[in-house]
Design an enzyme around this catalytic site. Structure first.
Site, PDB file in Angstrom:
ATOM      1  N   TYR A   1     -15.501  20.955 -13.066  1.00 49.90           N
ATOM      2  CA  TYR A   1     -15.879  19.628 -13.559  1.00 49.90           C
ATOM      3  C   TYR A   1     -17.064  19.135 -12.734  1.00 49.90           C
ATOM      4  CZ  TYR A   1     -14.784  14.654 -14.596  1.00 49.90           C
ATOM      5  OH  TYR A   1     -14.810  13.337 -14.985  1.00 49.90           O
TER       6      TYR A   1
ATOM      7  N   ARG B   1       0.808  -1.222   0.000  1.00 50.16           N
ATOM      8  CA  ARG B   1       0.000   0.000   0.000  1.00 50.16           C
ATOM      9  C   ARG B   1       0.838   1.266   0.000  1.00 50.16           C
ATOM     10  NH1 ARG B   1      -3.526  -1.554   3.853  1.00 50.16           N
ATOM     11  NH2 ARG B   1      -2.332  -0.314   5.300  1.00 50.16           N
TER      12      ARG B   1
ATOM     13  N   ASP C   1      -7.513  22.357 -10.341  1.00 49.84           N
ATOM     14  CA  ASP C   1      -7.648  21.227 -11.262  1.00 49.84           C
ATOM     15  C   ASP C   1      -6.964  21.664 -12.557  1.00 49.84           C
ATOM     16  OD1 ASP C   1      -8.411  19.388 -13.203  1.00 49.84           O
ATOM     17  OD2 ASP C   1     -10.372  19.031 -12.286  1.00 49.84           O
TER      18      ASP C   1
ATOM     19  N   LYS D   1      -6.145  11.734 -18.822  1.00 45.16           N
ATOM     20  CA  LYS D   1      -6.242  12.529 -20.049  1.00 45.16           C
ATOM     21  C   LYS D   1      -4.887  12.618 -20.744  1.00 45.16           C
ATOM     22  CE  LYS D   1     -10.382  12.866 -18.471  1.00 45.16           C
ATOM     23  NZ  LYS D   1     -10.843  13.894 -17.569  1.00 45.16           N
TER      24      LYS D   1
HETATM   25  C1  LIG Z   1     -11.772  13.813 -16.447  1.00 42.33           C
HETATM   26  C2  LIG Z   1     -11.560  14.937 -15.511  1.00 42.33           C
HETATM   27  C3  LIG Z   1     -11.410  14.715 -14.146  1.00 42.33           C
HETATM   28  C4  LIG Z   1     -11.586  13.367 -13.507  1.00 42.33           C
HETATM   29  O1  LIG Z   1     -10.664  12.450 -13.912  1.00 42.33           O
HETATM   30  P1  LIG Z   1     -10.964  10.857 -13.891  1.00 42.33           P
HETATM   31  O2  LIG Z   1      -9.600  10.301 -14.041  1.00 42.33           O
HETATM   32  O3  LIG Z   1     -11.871  10.606 -15.050  1.00 42.33           O
HETATM   33  O4  LIG Z   1     -11.601  10.552 -12.586  1.00 42.33           O
HETATM   34  C5  LIG Z   1     -11.151  15.795 -13.338  1.00 42.33           C
HETATM   35  N1  LIG Z   1     -11.080  17.041 -13.835  1.00 42.33           N
HETATM   36  C6  LIG Z   1     -11.223  17.300 -15.136  1.00 42.33           C
HETATM   37  C7  LIG Z   1     -11.111  18.697 -15.613  1.00 42.33           C
HETATM   38  C8  LIG Z   1     -11.479  16.260 -16.024  1.00 42.33           C
HETATM   39  O5  LIG Z   1     -11.669  16.522 -17.315  1.00 42.33           O
END
Ligand SMILES: *Cc1c(COP(=O)(O)O)cnc(C)c1O
Length: 417
Positions: free
Chosen positions: A130, A76, A202, A227
């Protein structure tokens, strides 16, 4: 370049990781590739491990109290594959002290917020966040006694006025999900600091390649690695990088207490994606700009929402603060019907209909935040009320001319719908 957390095995660092003065592409190639993680091969092997074995009882006892990456202990706390990725992300985020990995971007957001907040606190959330971030704030965090307050992403005075003694954290996102507002993050982060709260950004859209968030004044930079870092639509993960050791330790402790761990196989896929991230982002940016130009000249399009594009909202701030872009952009149809929007999307051949973005393949998704927003209206003031049906495109690595021809034939199908 961060100092990074302290490692148990400090000697033997690869020369390749001592590249802080080098440019982005060079740093992406060397990031996280110290010999302690890789051994004699190019990439860190995949260490599939729950149990770590100790030489003797004294070694086990020493490991227990030394909770840092590089110290074998138990699955972990990770093993070299995860440590290599975490170190690589710290090395590409200027001023980062350390980075914690999460099984998704959403897990990174909720756990980072839980690390800095406690019951009775107020959390300020940008209204263009988001949607799952909004749900975290109004759902689980609220149930645990944290009060979310949403603010207009572009109104700096209202933001400063929104603070009270209980405000302990601020969640920013720029450009905003779907609607692409560019926030004045350096100013918002400075106000947050003055008020004694923690700013979290973010930064999934730009990544540190396009917006060095900690250098611009944020305390914690969050990414959905799903992404751009993955880049291949086959793995999910998230990260949070902190500038101060104190905040890094809180992130790490919270993640460990929540039983958070990412698989070494996934970490290896992320490291693979990371190496080509700059070339992919450059190519996507170039294609997205070409497509934004083309869309801006179309009669069917009322607004192009692409901060890299001159004439799009937020372009001046983008030029001031950002060092790069990506392939994610939106546009708003001029007074078309929902049936026409559906006809347009269904007619597209090269754009898959799907969530997520940042992969090698192009995607499309409709949006209409009218019912989601609470602090700001959609469509924004000054727009025609009929110009509100949005379409988001994630531009992949296809030839942009083919993508433009596909969009053109889909507009044709829309008009005859
Ligand atoms: C996709 C996304 C997330 C979340 O990511 P996941 O890996 O799909 O949980 C957070 N913030 C933004 C801006 C996103 O586009």
């Amino acid at each position: 370049m961060g100092r990074g957390p302290r490692y148990a095995q400090d000697e033997g660092s690869s020369k390749l990781t001592e590249n802080s003065s080098k440019r982005t592409g060079t740093r992406l190639v060397g990031a996280g590739r110290r010999k302690d993680w890789t051994g004699p091969v190019v990439n860190p092997p995949i260490w599939r491990a729950s149990t770590h074995l100790y030489e003797n009882e004294a070694a086990r006892q020493a490991a227990q109290g030394n909770n840092v990456d590089g110290q074998f202990y138990y699955g972990r706390r990770g093993a070299p594959t995860q440590w290599a990725l975490s170190e690589a992300l710290t090395q590409i985020e200027p001023h980062a002290f350390g980075t914690v990995l999460y099984p998704s971007g959403t897990a990174a957001i909720v756990q980072a917020l839980m690390a800095v907040l406690r019951p009775g606190n107020v959390l300020l959330v940008t209204d263009n966040a988001y949607e799952p971030s909004r749900a975290i704030a109004s759902g689980i965090l609220k149930r645990f006694g944290i009060e979310p307050r949403f603010f207009d992403p572009l109104d700096i005075d209202a933001f400063a006025d929104a603070f009270c003694d209980k405000t302990k954290a601020v969640l920013l996102e720029s450009p905003g999900s779907l609607t692409m507002e560019v926030q004045d993050v350096p100013t918002l982060a400075a106000i947050t600091r003055d008020k004694g709260a923690v700013s979290l950004l973010d930064n999934t859209w730009a990544s540190p390649l396009g917006f060095p968030a900690l250098e611009r004044g944020c305390d914690i930079s969050i990414m959905s690695l799903t992404k751009h870092v993955s880049g291949h639509s086959d793995v999910m993960m998230g990260s949070a990088s902190a500038r101060e050791e104190r905040l890094y330790k809180r992130l790490r402790q919270t993640a460990q207490q929540m039983g958070n761990i990412v698989s070494p196989d996934d970490a290896a896929l992320m490291l693979r994606g990371l190496r080509t991230m700059e070339v992919r982002l450059e190519r996507e940016t170039e294609s997205a700009l070409r497509i934004a130009d083309w869309l801006a000249a179309r009669d069917e399009v009322a607004h192009v929402l692409c901060p890299m594009h001159a004439g799009s909202p937020g372009h001046e701030l983008w030029q001031r603060d950002f060092t790069g872009g990506c392939g994610l952009l939106s546009f708003v149809l001029r007074g078309r019907s929902e049936a026409q929007r559906v006809a347009f999307i269904d007619a597209l051949d090269l754009f898959g209909i799907g969530y997520s973005w940042g992969g090698f393949e192009s995607l499309v998704i409709p949006f209409d935040p009218t019912d989601i927003r609470t602090a700001t209206p959609w469509p924004p003031q000054g727009w025609e009320v009929d110009d509100r049906l949005g379409i988001r495109l994630s531009i992949g690595l296809e030839d942009p001319q083919d993508l433009i021809e596909d969009l053109a034939q889909a507009f044709g199908a829309m008009e005859s719908a």
